[in-house]
Design a protein around this motif. Structure first.
Motif, PDB file in Angstrom:
ATOM      1  N   THR A   1       0.887  -1.155   0.000  1.00  0.00           N
ATOM      2  CA  THR A   1       0.000   0.000   0.000  1.00  0.00           C
ATOM      3  C   THR A   1       0.923   1.201   0.000  1.00  0.00           C
ATOM      4  OG1 THR A   1      -1.642  -1.193   1.295  1.00  0.00           O
ATOM      5  CG2 THR A   1      -1.824   1.201   1.246  1.00  0.00           C
ATOM      6  N   SER A   2       0.817   2.042  -1.029  1.00  0.00           N
ATOM      7  CA  SER A   2       1.793   3.111  -1.175  1.00  0.00           C
ATOM      8  C   SER A   2       1.179   4.302  -1.892  1.00  0.00           C
ATOM      9  CB  SER A   2       2.987   2.585  -1.984  1.00  0.00           C
ATOM     10  OG  SER A   2       3.857   3.612  -2.353  1.00  0.00           O
TER      11      SER A   2
ATOM     12  N   ILE B   1       7.056   0.686  -2.390  1.00  0.00           N
ATOM     13  CA  ILE B   1       6.804   2.016  -1.842  1.00  0.00           C
ATOM     14  C   ILE B   1       7.255   3.017  -2.891  1.00  0.00           C
ATOM     15  CG2 ILE B   1       7.328   3.637   0.007  1.00  0.00           C
ATOM     16  CD1 ILE B   1       5.698   1.117   0.889  1.00  0.00           C
ATOM     17  N   GLN B   2       6.312   3.737  -3.474  1.00  0.00           N
ATOM     18  CA  GLN B   2       6.612   4.637  -4.577  1.00  0.00           C
ATOM     19  C   GLN B   2       7.211   5.930  -4.052  1.00  0.00           C
ATOM     20  OE1 GLN B   2       3.400   5.078  -7.324  1.00  0.00           O
ATOM     21  NE2 GLN B   2       4.487   6.561  -8.573  1.00  0.00           N
ATOM     22  N   LEU B   3       8.382   6.303  -4.594  1.00  0.00           N
ATOM     23  CA  LEU B   3       9.075   7.520  -4.156  1.00  0.00           C
ATOM     24  C   LEU B   3       8.857   8.687  -5.088  1.00  0.00           C
ATOM     25  CD1 LEU B   3      12.489   6.016  -3.021  1.00  0.00           C
ATOM     26  CD2 LEU B   3      10.407   6.400  -1.687  1.00  0.00           C
ATOM     27  N   SER B   4       8.556   8.404  -6.353  1.00  0.00           N
ATOM     28  CA  SER B   4       8.341   9.470  -7.328  1.00  0.00           C
ATOM     29  C   SER B   4       7.376   8.973  -8.383  1.00  0.00           C
ATOM     30  CB  SER B   4       9.666   9.868  -7.997  1.00  0.00           C
ATOM     31  OG  SER B   4      10.168   8.791  -8.763  1.00  0.00           O
ATOM     32  N   GLN B   5       6.627   9.918  -8.980  1.00  0.00           N
ATOM     33  CA  GLN B   5       5.773   9.518 -10.089  1.00  0.00           C
ATOM     34  C   GLN B   5       6.637   9.202 -11.299  1.00  0.00           C
ATOM     35  OE1 GLN B   5       3.977  12.761  -8.888  1.00  0.00           O
ATOM     36  NE2 GLN B   5       2.239  11.767  -7.970  1.00  0.00           N
ATOM     37  N   THR B   6       7.419  10.153 -11.729  1.00  0.00           N
ATOM     38  CA  THR B   6       8.380   9.934 -12.806  1.00  0.00           C
ATOM     39  C   THR B   6       9.627  10.724 -12.476  1.00  0.00           C
ATOM     40  OG1 THR B   6       6.634   9.680 -14.451  1.00  0.00           O
ATOM     41  CG2 THR B   6       8.822  10.140 -15.280  1.00  0.00           C
TER      42      THR B   6
ATOM     43  N   PHE C   1      11.053   3.582   7.877  1.00  0.00           N
ATOM     44  CA  PHE C   1      10.204   2.402   8.029  1.00  0.00           C
ATOM     45  C   PHE C   1      10.146   2.039   9.508  1.00  0.00           C
ATOM     46  CE2 PHE C   1       9.347   0.825   3.800  1.00  0.00           C
ATOM     47  CZ  PHE C   1      10.257   1.513   3.026  1.00  0.00           C
ATOM     48  N   THR C   2       8.943   1.745   9.993  1.00  0.00           N
ATOM     49  CA  THR C   2       8.736   1.362  11.384  1.00  0.00           C
ATOM     50  C   THR C   2       8.030   0.014  11.427  1.00  0.00           C
ATOM     51  OG1 THR C   2       8.521   3.685  12.022  1.00  0.00           O
ATOM     52  CG2 THR C   2       7.680   2.047  13.574  1.00  0.00           C
ATOM     53  N   LEU C   3       8.542  -0.903  12.241  1.00  0.00           N
ATOM     54  CA  LEU C   3       7.886  -2.192  12.416  1.00  0.00           C
ATOM     55  C   LEU C   3       6.619  -1.966  13.228  1.00  0.00           C
ATOM     56  CD1 LEU C   3       7.857  -5.241  12.022  1.00  0.00           C
ATOM     57  CD2 LEU C   3       9.278  -5.436  14.073  1.00  0.00           C
ATOM     58  N   GLU C   4       5.484  -2.014  12.551  1.00  0.00           N
ATOM     59  CA  GLU C   4       4.198  -1.716  13.170  1.00  0.00           C
ATOM     60  C   GLU C   4       3.652  -2.906  13.950  1.00  0.00           C
ATOM     61  OE1 GLU C   4       1.447   1.102  14.098  1.00  0.00           O
ATOM     62  OE2 GLU C   4       3.159   1.420  12.804  1.00  0.00           O
TER      63      GLU C   4
ATOM     64  N   ILE D   1       5.676  10.830   1.002  1.00  0.00           N
ATOM     65  CA  ILE D   1       5.502   9.395   0.792  1.00  0.00           C
ATOM     66  C   ILE D   1       4.915   8.748   2.037  1.00  0.00           C
ATOM     67  CG2 ILE D   1       6.791   7.236   0.434  1.00  0.00           C
ATOM     68  CD1 ILE D   1       8.661  10.102  -0.604  1.00  0.00           C
ATOM     69  N   ALA D   2       4.017   7.774   1.829  1.00  0.00           N
ATOM     70  CA  ALA D   2       3.494   6.964   2.931  1.00  0.00           C
ATOM     71  C   ALA D   2       3.133   5.594   2.371  1.00  0.00           C
ATOM     72  CB  ALA D   2       2.274   7.614   3.558  1.00  0.00           C
ATOM     73  N   GLY D   3       3.233   4.563   3.219  1.00  0.00           N
ATOM     74  CA  GLY D   3       2.859   3.235   2.757  1.00  0.00           C
ATOM     75  C   GLY D   3       3.029   2.180   3.826  1.00  0.00           C
ATOM     76  N   SER D   4       2.701   0.929   3.449  1.00  0.00           N
ATOM     77  CA  SER D   4       2.872  -0.196   4.363  1.00  0.00           C
ATOM     78  C   SER D   4       3.054  -1.482   3.570  1.00  0.00           C
ATOM     79  CB  SER D   4       1.679  -0.333   5.303  1.00  0.00           C
ATOM     80  OG  SER D   4       0.526  -0.707   4.593  1.00  0.00           O
TER      81      SER D   4
END
Length: 134
Positions: free
Chosen positions: A35-36, A57-62, A75-78, A101-104
């Motif tokens: 999920t990103s 985990i997407q860092l940029s569109q292009t 990154f955090t171990l949830e 950026i956000a994701g899991s």
């Protein structure tokens, strides 16, 4: 919680690529079920552009050829029982744009690998990334 931080992150690619972070365990890199989201805002642009990825985990569109983004992703171990990692971060390009950026990702085992991947046919031609574990 355990934190893994790709810090001093700077990348450039040879093509017009999207850049992803992929996580892996003893089975190898996992390339699905992320999920990103990444939101980009450029200087003078009235619109926020949002996109996402399920491949990493997407860092940029292009990332246009020869452009270099810099920043940090944490990154955090949830949840240790499900090896679920969450992340947040910010990247900038030459003081003219910023990506939020956000994701899991839930892994099948303990995290052993973090990889930067260029998606779109290009290769990395400059930059560096380091990882800090707390």
């Amino acid at each position: 919680s355990l934190k893994a931080t790709p810090s001093n992150f700077t990348t450039s690619t040879t093509g017009n690529d999207s850049v992803l972070i992929q996580l892996g365990d003893s089975e190898g890199l996992e390339t699905t079920n992320y999920t990103s989201s990444v939101a980009s805002l450029a200087n003078g642009d009235a619109n926020v552009n949002v996109s996402g990825s399920t491949s990493g985990i997407q860092l940029s569109q292009t990332l246009a050829a020869a452009n270099a983004y810099s920043g940090n992703v944490v990154f955090t171990l949830e949840d240790a029982d499900t090896n679920t990692w969450t992340c947040h971060g910010n990247l900038y390009y030459a003081s003219t744009s910023i990506n939020v950026i956000a994701g899991s990702k839930s892994l099948s085992g303990t995290l052993t690998t973090v990889a930067l991947v260029a998606v779109g046919g290009g290769t990395f031609d400059a930059g560096s990334a380091s990882i800090l574990y707390e």
